[in-house]
Design an enzyme around this catalytic site. Structure first.
Site, PDB file in Angstrom:
ATOM      1  N   ASP A  38      -6.513  -5.171  -5.750  1.00 52.11           N
ATOM      2  CA  ASP A  38      -7.565  -4.776  -4.812  1.00 52.11           C
ATOM      3  C   ASP A  38      -8.112  -3.405  -5.200  1.00 52.11           C
ATOM      4  O   ASP A  38      -7.700  -2.389  -4.660  1.00 52.11           O
ATOM      5  CB  ASP A  38      -6.975  -4.761  -3.397  1.00 52.11           C
ATOM      6  CG  ASP A  38      -7.960  -4.360  -2.319  1.00 52.11           C
ATOM      7  OD1 ASP A  38      -9.183  -4.392  -2.579  1.00 52.11           O
ATOM      8  OD2 ASP A  38      -7.509  -4.013  -1.213  1.00 52.11           O
ATOM      9  N   LEU A  39      -9.071  -3.390  -6.145  1.00 54.07           N
ATOM     10  CA  LEU A  39      -9.624  -2.129  -6.640  1.00 54.07           C
ATOM     11  C   LEU A  39     -11.090  -1.927  -6.269  1.00 54.07           C
ATOM     12  O   LEU A  39     -11.630  -0.857  -6.463  1.00 54.07           O
ATOM     13  CB  LEU A  39      -9.432  -2.035  -8.160  1.00 54.07           C
ATOM     14  CG  LEU A  39      -7.977  -2.146  -8.625  1.00 54.07           C
ATOM     15  CD1 LEU A  39      -7.904  -2.076 -10.141  1.00 54.07           C
ATOM     16  CD2 LEU A  39      -7.095  -1.091  -7.983  1.00 54.07           C
ATOM     17  N   LYS A  40     -11.724  -2.956  -5.756  1.00 58.00           N
ATOM     18  CA  LYS A  40     -13.108  -2.884  -5.267  1.00 58.00           C
ATOM     19  C   LYS A  40     -14.041  -2.167  -6.240  1.00 58.00           C
ATOM     20  O   LYS A  40     -14.717  -1.200  -5.894  1.00 58.00           O
ATOM     21  CB  LYS A  40     -13.167  -2.212  -3.897  1.00 58.00           C
ATOM     22  CG  LYS A  40     -12.445  -2.950  -2.802  1.00 58.00           C
ATOM     23  CD  LYS A  40     -12.528  -2.165  -1.496  1.00 58.00           C
ATOM     24  CE  LYS A  40     -11.543  -2.657  -0.479  1.00 58.00           C
ATOM     25  NZ  LYS A  40     -10.173  -2.173  -0.731  1.00 58.00           N
TER      26      LYS A  40
ATOM     27  N   THR B 290     -13.832  -2.470   5.981  1.00 58.27           N
ATOM     28  CA  THR B 290     -13.476  -2.664   7.384  1.00 58.27           C
ATOM     29  C   THR B 290     -13.506  -1.367   8.177  1.00 58.27           C
ATOM     30  O   THR B 290     -13.562  -1.399   9.400  1.00 58.27           O
ATOM     31  CB  THR B 290     -12.077  -3.312   7.518  1.00 58.27           C
ATOM     32  OG1 THR B 290     -11.128  -2.507   6.827  1.00 58.27           O
ATOM     33  CG2 THR B 290     -12.087  -4.727   6.966  1.00 58.27           C
TER      34      THR B 290
ATOM     35  N   LYS C 286      -0.460  -7.928  -2.750  1.00 51.90           N
ATOM     36  CA  LYS C 286      -1.687  -7.164  -2.976  1.00 51.90           C
ATOM     37  C   LYS C 286      -1.314  -5.752  -3.381  1.00 51.90           C
ATOM     38  O   LYS C 286      -0.550  -5.069  -2.703  1.00 51.90           O
ATOM     39  CB  LYS C 286      -2.558  -7.118  -1.727  1.00 51.90           C
ATOM     40  CG  LYS C 286      -3.866  -6.346  -1.967  1.00 51.90           C
ATOM     41  CD  LYS C 286      -4.620  -6.052  -0.681  1.00 51.90           C
ATOM     42  CE  LYS C 286      -4.070  -4.919   0.111  1.00 51.90           C
ATOM     43  NZ  LYS C 286      -4.453  -3.565  -0.291  1.00 51.90           N
TER      44      LYS C 286
ATOM     45  N   ASN D  23     -22.047  -2.713 -16.874  1.00 53.67           N
ATOM     46  CA  ASN D  23     -21.235  -2.637 -18.086  1.00 53.67           C
ATOM     47  C   ASN D  23     -19.860  -2.029 -17.809  1.00 53.67           C
ATOM     48  O   ASN D  23     -18.842  -2.502 -18.328  1.00 53.67           O
ATOM     49  CB  ASN D  23     -21.981  -1.841 -19.161  1.00 53.67           C
ATOM     50  CG  ASN D  23     -21.275  -1.897 -20.490  1.00 53.67           C
ATOM     51  OD1 ASN D  23     -20.971  -2.966 -20.989  1.00 53.67           O
ATOM     52  ND2 ASN D  23     -21.015  -0.732 -21.062  1.00 53.67           N
TER      53      ASN D  23
ATOM     54  N   ASP E 267       0.831  -1.201   0.000  1.00 47.31           N
ATOM     55  CA  ASP E 267       0.000   0.000   0.000  1.00 47.31           C
ATOM     56  C   ASP E 267       0.866   1.252   0.000  1.00 47.31           C
ATOM     57  O   ASP E 267       1.033   1.931   1.017  1.00 47.31           O
ATOM     58  CB  ASP E 267      -0.947  -0.007   1.206  1.00 47.31           C
ATOM     59  CG  ASP E 267      -2.018  -1.063   1.079  1.00 47.31           C
ATOM     60  OD1 ASP E 267      -2.359  -1.435  -0.067  1.00 47.31           O
ATOM     61  OD2 ASP E 267      -2.524  -1.517   2.111  1.00 47.31           O
TER      62      ASP E 267
ATOM     63  N   HIS F 123     -17.054  -0.824  -8.254  1.00 50.23           N
ATOM     64  CA  HIS F 123     -18.453  -0.590  -7.852  1.00 50.23           C
ATOM     65  C   HIS F 123     -19.017   0.483  -8.777  1.00 50.23           C
ATOM     66  O   HIS F 123     -18.776   1.669  -8.588  1.00 50.23           O
ATOM     67  CB  HIS F 123     -18.473  -0.125  -6.396  1.00 50.23           C
ATOM     68  CG  HIS F 123     -19.855   0.116  -5.852  1.00 50.23           C
ATOM     69  ND1 HIS F 123     -20.054   0.724  -4.651  1.00 50.23           N
ATOM     70  CD2 HIS F 123     -21.085  -0.164  -6.319  1.00 50.23           C
ATOM     71  CE1 HIS F 123     -21.350   0.811  -4.393  1.00 50.23           C
ATOM     72  NE2 HIS F 123     -21.988   0.276  -5.410  1.00 50.23           N
ATOM     73  N   ASP F 124     -19.729   0.049  -9.799  1.00 50.59           N
ATOM     74  CA  ASP F 124     -20.297   0.962 -10.782  1.00 50.59           C
ATOM     75  C   ASP F 124     -21.393   0.201 -11.509  1.00 50.59           C
ATOM     76  O   ASP F 124     -21.758  -0.895 -11.104  1.00 50.59           O
ATOM     77  CB  ASP F 124     -19.195   1.438 -11.747  1.00 50.59           C
ATOM     78  CG  ASP F 124     -19.477   2.815 -12.346  1.00 50.59           C
ATOM     79  OD1 ASP F 124     -20.638   3.059 -12.756  1.00 50.59           O
ATOM     80  OD2 ASP F 124     -18.546   3.629 -12.432  1.00 50.59           O
TER      81      ASP F 124
END
Length: 139
Positions: free
Chosen positions: A58-60, A117, A31, A66, A9, A62-63
């Site tokens: 690790d990009l998570k 978290t 990661k 498509n 990170d 969420h959209d």
């Protein structure tokens, strides 16, 4: 099999490579998250893939389905071992991401984050959810 991944990170590629080299014989993978990826993009990920360790991107995502599918397809095409989405994007979004990932890299695992978290019971009402966090994770 070692299931411990070390989180790189940072935005400093030299530091990240140094850490990765030091731990590569002791961990199961690496990661790379948003900070690193936004600073260096796909080209920044490739040297870590070349180390021969699994890489968890690790990009998570969420959209809309498509958009997530396109992003997941591009990320999986790098050859990462694990990629993630945010489950609050919904089942349709998660299915679209999975189909996109498997179309380019059948071995890439797609996982979903149910709750960050950093979210506490006190945070939930402000985003329309009911505490406790543990119940939301199970849901």
């Amino acid at each position: 099999m070692n299931s411990v991944y070390v989180a790189l990170d940072t935005t400093d590629p030299d530091y990240a490579r140094s850490v990765a080299e030091r731990v590569r014989m002791s961990v199961g993978g690496l990661k790379l998250g948003l900070k690193f990826f936004n600073a260096h993009g796909p080209d920044g990920v490739r040297p870590f893939l070349d180390m021969g360790l699994p890489v968890f991107l690790d990009l998570k995502y969420h959209d809309i389905p498509n958009t997530v599918a396109g992003a997941a397809r591009a990320a999986a095409s790098l050859g990462v071992s694990i990629l993630n989405v945010h489950a609050q994007g919904g089942a349709t979004m998660m299915r679209a991401a999975l189909e996109a990932v498997k179309s380019v890299s059948p071995s890439t695992k797609l996982i979903a984050v149910t709750m960050l978290t950093s979210i506490s019971d006190e945070d939930l009402p402000s985003v329309g959810l009911t505490p406790p966090v543990a119940d939301q994770v199970l849901r």
